[in-house]
Write a protein that holds these residues in place. Sequence first.
Motif, PDB file in Angstrom:
ATOM      1  N   LEU A   5       0.950  -1.092   0.372  1.00  0.00           N
ATOM      2  CA  LEU A   5      -0.054   0.059  -0.096  1.00  0.00           C
ATOM      3  C   LEU A   5       0.427   0.879   0.561  1.00  0.00           C
ATOM      4  N   LYS A   6       1.889   1.320   0.861  1.00  0.00           N
ATOM      5  CA  LYS A   6       2.619   2.297   0.685  1.00  0.00           C
ATOM      6  C   LYS A   6       3.264   2.506  -0.829  1.00  0.00           C
ATOM      7  N   LEU A   7       3.437   1.121  -1.405  1.00  0.00           N
ATOM      8  CA  LEU A   7       4.535   1.820  -2.125  1.00  0.00           C
ATOM      9  C   LEU A   7       3.801   1.925  -3.759  1.00  0.00           C
ATOM     10  N   VAL A   8       2.159   1.428  -3.278  1.00  0.00           N
ATOM     11  CA  VAL A   8       1.231   2.390  -4.275  1.00  0.00           C
ATOM     12  C   VAL A   8       0.739   3.857  -4.271  1.00  0.00           C
ATOM     13  N   GLY A  13       1.269   8.681  -5.758  1.00  0.00           N
ATOM     14  CA  GLY A  13       0.960  10.578  -5.117  1.00  0.00           C
ATOM     15  C   GLY A  13       2.530  10.960  -6.320  1.00  0.00           C
ATOM     16  N   SER A  14       4.044  10.284  -6.134  1.00  0.00           N
ATOM     17  CA  SER A  14       4.295  11.000  -6.797  1.00  0.00           C
ATOM     18  C   SER A  14       4.367  11.118  -8.439  1.00  0.00           C
ATOM     19  N   TRP A  15       3.589  10.547  -9.183  1.00  0.00           N
ATOM     20  CA  TRP A  15       3.163  11.387 -10.569  1.00  0.00           C
ATOM     21  C   TRP A  15       2.382  12.213 -10.174  1.00  0.00           C
ATOM     22  N   LEU A  16       1.281  12.134  -9.999  1.00  0.00           N
ATOM     23  CA  LEU A  16       0.422  12.771  -9.727  1.00  0.00           C
ATOM     24  C   LEU A  16       1.296  14.379  -9.114  1.00  0.00           C
ATOM     25  N   LEU A  28      10.496  14.769  -1.564  1.00  0.00           N
ATOM     26  CA  LEU A  28       9.455  15.002  -0.914  1.00  0.00           C
ATOM     27  C   LEU A  28       8.081  14.207  -0.257  1.00  0.00           C
ATOM     28  N   LEU A  29       7.354  13.433  -1.391  1.00  0.00           N
ATOM     29  CA  LEU A  29       6.622  12.321  -0.923  1.00  0.00           C
ATOM     30  C   LEU A  29       7.044  11.505   0.221  1.00  0.00           C
ATOM     31  N   PRO A  30       8.001  10.346   0.031  1.00  0.00           N
ATOM     32  CA  PRO A  30       8.015   9.252   0.411  1.00  0.00           C
ATOM     33  C   PRO A  30       9.149   9.601   1.823  1.00  0.00           C
ATOM     34  N   PHE A  31       9.425  11.435   1.964  1.00  0.00           N
ATOM     35  CA  PHE A  31      10.389  11.535   2.972  1.00  0.00           C
ATOM     36  C   PHE A  31       9.063  11.803   3.861  1.00  0.00           C
ATOM     37  N   ILE A  32       7.580  13.147   3.303  1.00  0.00           N
ATOM     38  CA  ILE A  32       7.310  12.330   4.326  1.00  0.00           C
ATOM     39  C   ILE A  32       5.984  11.511   4.988  1.00  0.00           C
ATOM     40  N   LEU A  42      15.493  -0.038   8.067  1.00  0.00           N
ATOM     41  CA  LEU A  42      15.604   1.462   7.277  1.00  0.00           C
ATOM     42  C   LEU A  42      15.806   0.243   6.166  1.00  0.00           C
ATOM     43  N   LEU A  43      15.997  -0.650   5.683  1.00  0.00           N
ATOM     44  CA  LEU A  43      16.398  -1.519   4.846  1.00  0.00           C
ATOM     45  C   LEU A  43      14.611  -1.145   3.570  1.00  0.00           C
ATOM     46  N   VAL A  44      13.822  -1.947   3.840  1.00  0.00           N
ATOM     47  CA  VAL A  44      12.976  -1.646   3.341  1.00  0.00           C
ATOM     48  C   VAL A  44      11.796  -0.346   3.533  1.00  0.00           C
ATOM     49  N   ASP A  45      12.422   0.617   4.114  1.00  0.00           N
ATOM     50  CA  ASP A  45      11.813   1.905   3.688  1.00  0.00           C
ATOM     51  C   ASP A  45      13.234   2.686   3.167  1.00  0.00           C
ATOM     52  N   LEU A  46      13.865   2.009   2.307  1.00  0.00           N
ATOM     53  CA  LEU A  46      14.822   2.592   1.494  1.00  0.00           C
ATOM     54  C   LEU A  46      14.907   2.568  -0.197  1.00  0.00           C
ATOM     55  N   THR A  47      14.410   1.222   0.374  1.00  0.00           N
ATOM     56  CA  THR A  47      13.647   0.016  -1.102  1.00  0.00           C
ATOM     57  C   THR A  47      12.642   0.194  -1.877  1.00  0.00           C
ATOM     58  N   LEU A  48      11.190   0.809  -0.115  1.00  0.00           N
ATOM     59  CA  LEU A  48      10.065   1.825  -0.471  1.00  0.00           C
ATOM     60  C   LEU A  48      10.656   3.280  -1.412  1.00  0.00           C
ATOM     61  N   GLY A  49      11.419   4.076  -0.923  1.00  0.00           N
ATOM     62  CA  GLY A  49      11.041   4.888  -1.767  1.00  0.00           C
ATOM     63  C   GLY A  49      12.452   5.174  -3.059  1.00  0.00           C
ATOM     64  N   PHE A  50      13.594   3.513  -3.020  1.00  0.00           N
ATOM     65  CA  PHE A  50      14.050   3.791  -4.026  1.00  0.00           C
ATOM     66  C   PHE A  50      12.906   3.385  -5.423  1.00  0.00           C
ATOM     67  N   ILE A  51      12.325   2.157  -4.934  1.00  0.00           N
ATOM     68  CA  ILE A  51      11.762   1.572  -6.087  1.00  0.00           C
ATOM     69  C   ILE A  51      10.684   2.671  -6.835  1.00  0.00           C
TER      70      ILE A  51
END
Length: 121
Positions: A5-8, A13-16, A28-32, A42-51
């Motif tokens: 759900l976070k990834l979606v 959100g990033s596309w919009l 900004l959106l991954p940060f927030i 930490l690795l899960v959050d990094l992966t989500l933001g990167f992907i």
Amino acid sequence: MNNLLKLVLLICGSWLFAFNVDWRFSYLLPFILILFVPHKKLLVDLTLGFISIFLVWLTAALIIDGGNNSILSTRLAKIFGLANGPTLVVFSGILGGFIGGLGAVTGHFLHNSLQKTNDND
């Protein structure tokens, strides 16, 4: 919150967000999101933001590249000494992924530091 759900949310959100704000604010959106709903690792959050940002930037670069029949990316690839135009498109996606990953990591660390500050009070 489920990681899928976070990834979606991050991708949509990033596309919009990209249509309303400059590309330089794609962290900004991954940060927030990670600031308010972090994962324990930490690795899960990094992966989500990167992907998420990687996919958004890669898709945007493919749309732009297809719009001009890869003329611009081929010429820029020659300037940078790359093999061909699609390599440049993938590099732009990777650059966006790094930006999104760093935004997510910053949100994760800021959340942890705020939690530790509140625990000491």
